[in-house]
Design a protein around this motif. Structure first.
Motif, PDB file in Angstrom:
ATOM      1  N   LEU A   2      40.224  44.553  40.127  1.00 47.01           N
ATOM      2  CA  LEU A   2      39.344  44.095  41.199  1.00 47.01           C
ATOM      3  C   LEU A   2      40.081  44.142  42.524  1.00 47.01           C
ATOM      4  N   THR A   3      39.401  44.562  43.571  1.00 47.29           N
ATOM      5  CA  THR A   3      39.958  44.493  44.914  1.00 47.29           C
ATOM      6  C   THR A   3      39.257  43.364  45.643  1.00 47.29           C
ATOM      7  N   LEU A   4      40.041  42.374  46.087  1.00 53.69           N
ATOM      8  CA  LEU A   4      39.495  41.212  46.783  1.00 53.69           C
ATOM      9  C   LEU A   4      39.638  41.442  48.277  1.00 53.69           C
ATOM     10  N   THR A   5      38.510  41.391  48.991  1.00 48.41           N
ATOM     11  CA  THR A   5      38.531  41.771  50.395  1.00 48.41           C
ATOM     12  C   THR A   5      38.045  40.707  51.354  1.00 48.41           C
ATOM     13  N   GLN A   6      37.382  39.699  50.870  1.00 46.49           N
ATOM     14  CA  GLN A   6      36.762  38.738  51.772  1.00 46.49           C
ATOM     15  C   GLN A   6      37.193  37.323  51.428  1.00 46.49           C
ATOM     16  N   ILE A   7      37.182  36.490  52.427  1.00 40.06           N
ATOM     17  CA  ILE A   7      37.356  35.053  52.197  1.00 40.06           C
ATOM     18  C   ILE A   7      35.992  34.424  52.403  1.00 40.06           C
ATOM     19  N   LYS A   8      35.563  33.688  51.419  1.00 37.74           N
ATOM     20  CA  LYS A   8      34.263  33.015  51.483  1.00 37.74           C
ATOM     21  C   LYS A   8      34.519  31.528  51.691  1.00 37.74           C
ATOM     22  N   PRO A   9      33.925  30.932  52.705  1.00 41.68           N
ATOM     23  CA  PRO A   9      34.143  29.488  52.880  1.00 41.68           C
ATOM     24  C   PRO A   9      33.520  28.704  51.733  1.00 41.68           C
ATOM     25  N   PRO A  10      34.241  27.683  51.247  1.00 44.19           N
ATOM     26  CA  PRO A  10      33.690  26.888  50.147  1.00 44.19           C
ATOM     27  C   PRO A  10      32.390  26.208  50.566  1.00 44.19           C
ATOM     28  N   ASN A  11      31.395  26.215  49.685  1.00 47.75           N
ATOM     29  CA  ASN A  11      30.164  25.472  49.937  1.00 47.75           C
ATOM     30  C   ASN A  11      29.486  25.152  48.618  1.00 47.75           C
ATOM     31  N   GLY A  12      28.844  24.064  48.575  1.00 44.89           N
ATOM     32  CA  GLY A  12      28.051  23.560  47.470  1.00 44.89           C
ATOM     33  C   GLY A  12      28.183  24.183  46.105  1.00 44.89           C
ATOM     34  N   ASN A  13      27.071  24.674  45.589  1.00 43.73           N
ATOM     35  CA  ASN A  13      26.981  25.158  44.214  1.00 43.73           C
ATOM     36  C   ASN A  13      27.439  26.602  44.092  1.00 43.73           C
ATOM     37  N   ILE A  14      28.686  26.777  43.705  1.00 38.02           N
ATOM     38  CA  ILE A  14      29.232  28.109  43.516  1.00 38.02           C
ATOM     39  C   ILE A  14      29.837  28.193  42.132  1.00 38.02           C
ATOM     40  N   SER A  15      29.862  29.364  41.592  1.00 35.63           N
ATOM     41  CA  SER A  15      30.439  29.569  40.274  1.00 35.63           C
ATOM     42  C   SER A  15      31.675  30.441  40.407  1.00 35.63           C
ATOM     43  N   VAL A  16      32.834  29.849  40.192  1.00 26.26           N
ATOM     44  CA  VAL A  16      34.102  30.566  40.298  1.00 26.26           C
ATOM     45  C   VAL A  16      34.365  31.292  38.989  1.00 26.26           C
ATOM     46  N   ASN A  17      34.682  32.596  39.083  1.00 25.73           N
ATOM     47  CA  ASN A  17      34.942  33.404  37.900  1.00 25.73           C
ATOM     48  C   ASN A  17      36.408  33.376  37.474  1.00 25.73           C
ATOM     49  N   LEU A  18      37.330  33.373  38.459  1.00 25.18           N
ATOM     50  CA  LEU A  18      38.757  33.497  38.173  1.00 25.18           C
ATOM     51  C   LEU A  18      39.559  32.575  39.084  1.00 25.18           C
ATOM     52  N   THR A  19      40.800  32.289  38.664  1.00 27.82           N
ATOM     53  CA  THR A  19      41.720  31.493  39.474  1.00 27.82           C
ATOM     54  C   THR A  19      42.978  32.309  39.739  1.00 27.82           C
ATOM     55  N   LEU A  20      43.394  32.330  40.986  1.00 23.32           N
ATOM     56  CA  LEU A  20      44.587  33.060  41.395  1.00 23.32           C
ATOM     57  C   LEU A  20      45.621  32.050  41.877  1.00 23.32           C
ATOM     58  N   ALA A  21      46.618  31.756  41.031  1.00 26.23           N
ATOM     59  CA  ALA A  21      47.676  30.791  41.364  1.00 26.23           C
ATOM     60  C   ALA A  21      48.792  31.525  42.096  1.00 26.23           C
ATOM     61  N   LEU A  22      49.066  31.103  43.336  1.00 27.10           N
ATOM     62  CA  LEU A  22      50.039  31.785  44.186  1.00 27.10           C
ATOM     63  C   LEU A  22      51.022  30.799  44.802  1.00 27.10           C
ATOM     64  N   THR A  23      52.268  31.245  44.961  1.00 29.14           N
ATOM     65  CA  THR A  23      53.260  30.449  45.684  1.00 29.14           C
ATOM     66  C   THR A  23      52.931  30.503  47.171  1.00 29.14           C
ATOM     67  N   ALA A  24      53.608  29.669  47.953  1.00 27.43           N
ATOM     68  CA  ALA A  24      53.408  29.665  49.409  1.00 27.43           C
ATOM     69  C   ALA A  24      53.689  31.051  49.985  1.00 27.43           C
ATOM     70  N   GLU A  25      54.752  31.692  49.534  1.00 29.67           N
ATOM     71  CA  GLU A  25      55.076  33.031  50.031  1.00 29.67           C
ATOM     72  C   GLU A  25      54.013  34.046  49.623  1.00 29.67           C
ATOM     73  N   ASP A  26      53.545  33.971  48.380  1.00 26.52           N
ATOM     74  CA  ASP A  26      52.500  34.888  47.918  1.00 26.52           C
ATOM     75  C   ASP A  26      51.223  34.739  48.739  1.00 26.52           C
ATOM     76  N   ARG A  27      50.933  33.519  49.192  1.00 25.62           N
ATOM     77  CA  ARG A  27      49.698  33.291  49.946  1.00 25.62           C
ATOM     78  C   ARG A  27      49.748  33.889  51.343  1.00 25.62           C
ATOM     79  N   THR A  28      50.909  34.415  51.759  1.00 23.06           N
ATOM     80  CA  THR A  28      51.012  35.090  53.058  1.00 23.06           C
ATOM     81  C   THR A  28      50.857  36.605  52.920  1.00 23.06           C
ATOM     82  N   ARG A  29      50.745  37.113  51.712  1.00 20.75           N
ATOM     83  CA  ARG A  29      50.630  38.559  51.482  1.00 20.75           C
ATOM     84  C   ARG A  29      49.171  38.993  51.592  1.00 20.75           C
ATOM     85  N   SER A  30      48.921  39.942  52.472  1.00 21.49           N
ATOM     86  CA  SER A  30      47.545  40.395  52.657  1.00 21.49           C
ATOM     87  C   SER A  30      47.226  41.628  51.817  1.00 21.49           C
TER      88      SER A  30
END
Length: 145
Positions: A2-30
């Motif tokens: 999967l290629t993830l391209t967008q950031i969606k702001p959290p809101n109400g009733n959403i169904s999350v399919n997957l979880t991506l656990a990242l370190t602080a450094e990983d969260r800076t990688r675009s």
């Protein structure tokens, strides 16, 4: 993959399919390949300078898969002291060295660094190693998303 391209702001009733656990450094990688907690390979294709935060939601190009970002546990130094003025002094000394720090009302958190640990201990701060999520301040000129 999967290629993830967008950031969606959290809101109400959403169904999350997957979880991506990242370190602080990983969260800076675009632009990077990661594996989700569930074992799905994903590729980030985000605007340069994007810094992901714990709880951010990403979706694929088709908007059919929603992925929640979580702050992964990592080795950190946690700095505490008896009063908040002293904690401000520790933040000053760390900021003067331009290291990423997480700031709270009760502690400061930074990546392990023996030199900084010794400096802080020499200034009579309590410093302990912990395994915690690390959410450093992004600075005045960084923009989220």
């Amino acid at each position: 993959m999967l290629t993830l391209t967008q950031i969606k702001p959290p809101n109400g009733n959403i169904s999350v399919n997957l979880t991506l656990a990242l370190t602080a450094e990983d969260r800076t990688r675009s632009r990077h390949r990661f594996e989700t907690v569930e074992g799905q390979v994903v590729y980030l294709s985000l605007p340069r300078g994007t810094v992901l935060q714990d709880g951010d939601l990403l979706h694929d190009e088709d908007k059919t898969t929603l992925v929640r970002v979580s702050a992964k546990l990592e080795q950190v130094l946690t700095v505490t002291t008896a009063n908040s003025l002293e904690l401000l002094k520790a933040a000053y000394h760390l900021g003067n060295r331009h290291v990423p720090i997480e700031i709270s009302a009760h502690y400061l958190r930074l990546s392990p660094d023996l030199v900084l640990q010794k400096m802080l201990e020499g200034l009579h701060f309590q410093v302990i190693y912990e395994l915690q999520p690390f959410n450093p301040e992004q600075g005045a000129y960084k923009h989220h998303g």
